[in-house]
Scaffold this active site. Structure first.
Site, mmCIF file in Angstrom:
data_model
loop_
_atom_site.group_PDB
_atom_site.id
_atom_site.type_symbol
_atom_site.label_atom_id
_atom_site.label_comp_id
_atom_site.label_asym_id
_atom_site.label_seq_id
_atom_site.Cartn_x
_atom_site.Cartn_y
_atom_site.Cartn_z
ATOM 1 N N GLU A 199 0.821 -1.215 0.000
ATOM 2 C CA GLU A 199 0.000 0.000 0.000
ATOM 3 C C GLU A 199 0.858 1.270 0.000
ATOM 4 O O GLU A 199 0.743 2.140 0.866
ATOM 5 C CB GLU A 199 -0.952 0.002 1.202
ATOM 6 C CG GLU A 199 -1.990 -1.103 1.126
ATOM 7 C CD GLU A 199 -2.982 -1.089 2.275
ATOM 8 O OE1 GLU A 199 -4.117 -1.552 2.090
ATOM 9 O OE2 GLU A 199 -2.619 -0.622 3.360
ATOM 10 N N GLU A 386 -5.354 -8.032 -0.301
ATOM 11 C CA GLU A 386 -6.080 -7.894 0.964
ATOM 12 C C GLU A 386 -7.544 -7.614 0.678
ATOM 13 O O GLU A 386 -7.873 -6.760 -0.131
ATOM 14 C CB GLU A 386 -5.517 -6.746 1.812
ATOM 15 C CG GLU A 386 -4.123 -6.975 2.350
ATOM 16 C CD GLU A 386 -3.674 -5.824 3.237
ATOM 17 O OE1 GLU A 386 -4.546 -5.165 3.852
ATOM 18 O OE2 GLU A 386 -2.465 -5.563 3.304
#
Length: 488
Positions: A199, A386
């Protein structure tokens, strides 16, 4: 059409959030080891000692920042959940056996930088750390589980922050490259799929939630990470031509709150700011056309060298990975709508969606939307790294855990995945977050439970640390066995 025959069904774990053993076998401390526990209404804090001997706290920003002269320090009476987490370090073989029992085809795991280089690469490799991860990767191979290794996920070694100032220091690029070199070399043949930064776009979102943070430093930090990532991609290909190196971004989906054209334009800008800015660089190899607008909006001037530009171009990602939990609505009017909750969310509450126990809005259609958006934009294989639901679970007297809400969440999202695949999206796999209960990044709570496997421990570290299979454990086993065809 359905999912490809070699679809990578699996789950995720994170070193900082599951391993524990924070001061064992030569591991150095990380910033997460000094983060307190929060909850849905209380933000986590990082604790430190100032140069004058006084103690202080700051909201957790995941930005490696301390006041000048301060050092990380423990404050008496505070609990630091990541230090013990779920003790995966001492339960690794048991946990992997449970993943294998579910039939995992893949496991996304992270390697703790501080377990490999506790005090920078010039002070030597910690062989105990290398040996731990080699054993973990060999266990994966024993069960036929394809490891997908993420090199950096919110666990900056304290040494780099206190002694080098964190990612604003260009020397961190070389430090990360040497860490990557050890991983690519030591685990050659054990790992095919790599992700450089988890991320990486999160830092952009932090600037919106915490406007006091220096935008200039923020963008300099991010630029250094992007260059480090590109250099690592090149190095991975040099060491082993079989390596596939992906970028990974938080799947920021922003809808216009109304059909007001200004809201539509704002949602477009927010997608550029929060997602495409970093993904475009990592996939296309250069800063996008709208970068000037973003820098101007933030009052930023970036000095990008010719060498940096060359590295970004040479270090393009082989696949595009992303996380997805929820969507946001954005509006130009401050009068309309209720603000929603969630990690780094700053949007309006969508009246058409339900919310989790922590206020995150549940939007399976948003997953299909981002799958099409990213694949159409990049034409690279995608990987969902995720996706999951944090919820309160109950361990019953017979040790059963009935978590139908987890099943319904995943069923809805996998259904939309399948629709996107049938409509032409090239999807490598789905590793849900997280396959086992662990410390939530946002709050530090273990009671914010995501996993198929229940860990008997509370938010203060009390419990047996025994592992128990939830109902979702058996459901996901069936999903994998049928390659996503049976979701009942």
């Amino acid at each position: 059409m359905g999912f490809r025959k070699d679809f990578l069904w699996g789950g995720d774990i994170s070193a900082a959030q599951c391993e524990g053993a924070w001061n064992e076998d030569g591991r150095g401390p990380t910033e997460t080891d000094y983060m307190t526990c929060g909850d849905a209404s209380k933000q986590r804090e990082v604790t430190f000692k100032n140069a004058d001997g006084s103690y202080g706290k700051l909201p957790v920003l995941i930005t490696s920042k301390l006041p000048k002269g301060a050092k990380y320090a423990s404050i008496e009476g505070e609990y630091y959940p990541n230090r013990m987490a779920i003790d995966h370090y001492h339960h690794m073989e048991e946990d992997l056996a449970l993943f294998a029992e579910m039939g995992f085809k893949s496991l996304n795991l992270t390697i703790s930088w501080a377990r490999i280089f506790p005090n920078g690469y010039k002070n030597g490799v910690n062989l105990a750390g290398v040996n731990f991860y080699r054993k973990e990767l060999e266990e994966c191979k024993k069960y036929g589980i394809e490891p997908i290794v993420t090199l950096y996920k919110y666990d900056m070694p304290v040494y780099y922050i206190e002694e080098m100032g964190g990612w604003t220091n260009r020397e961190l690029i070389q430090e990360f490259l040497e860490f990557s070199r050890v991983c690519f070399t030591e685990f050659k043949g054990l790992v095919k799929y790599w992700i450089t930064f988890n991320e990486i776009n999160i830092i952009n979102m932090i600037g919106k939630i915490h406007p006091e943070y220096s935008k200039q430093e923020l963008f300099e930090e991010l630029h250094n990470q992007l260059v480090a990532s590109a250099k690592a991609v090149q190095l991975a290909h040099e060491i082993d031509s079989n390596n596939l190196i992906g970028c990974m971004n938080a799947g920021a989906v922003h809808y216009p709150f109304t059909c007001n054209p200004q809201d539509v334009i704002l949602s477009q800008k927010r997608m550029q700011d929060d997602l495409f800015y970093t993904a475009d660089i990592q996939v296309r190899g250069h800063y996008p056309s709208y970068s000037d607008r973003i820098w101007k909006d933030n009052g930023v001037i970036l000095n990008i060298s010719k060498e940096d530009k060359e590295d970004l171009l040479k270090g393009k990602a082989d696949f595009c990975a992303f996380s997805y939990y929820n969507s946001n609505c954005v509006a130009t009017s401050t009068k309309e709508g209720e603000k929603t909750a969630g990690n780094l969310s700053s949007g309006k509450k969508n009246p058409y969606l339900k919310s989790s126990d922590w206020g995150w809005q549940i939007d399976p259609e948003g997953l299909k939307y981002i799958l099409h958006t990213l694949y159409d934009r990049y034409q690279l294989p995608l990987l969902i790294v995720e996706n999951g639901l944090g919820a309160h679970d109950t361990l019953n007297a017979d040790k059963s855990i009935h978590d139908q809400y987890h099943i319904e969440y995943m069923k809805a999202h996998i259904t939309k995945m399948k629709e996107a695949v049938d409509e032409g999206v090239d999807l490598l796999g789905y590793t849900m977050w997280s396959c086992i209960d662990l410390c939530a990044a946002s709050t530090g709570q273990i009671s914010k439970r995501y996993g198929f496997i229940y860990i008997d421990v509370d938010d203060e570290g009390n419990g047996t640390y025994n592992r128990y299979r939830k109902d979702s454990f058996y459901w996901y086993k069936q999903v994998i066995e049928t390659n996503g065809e049976r979701l009942d």
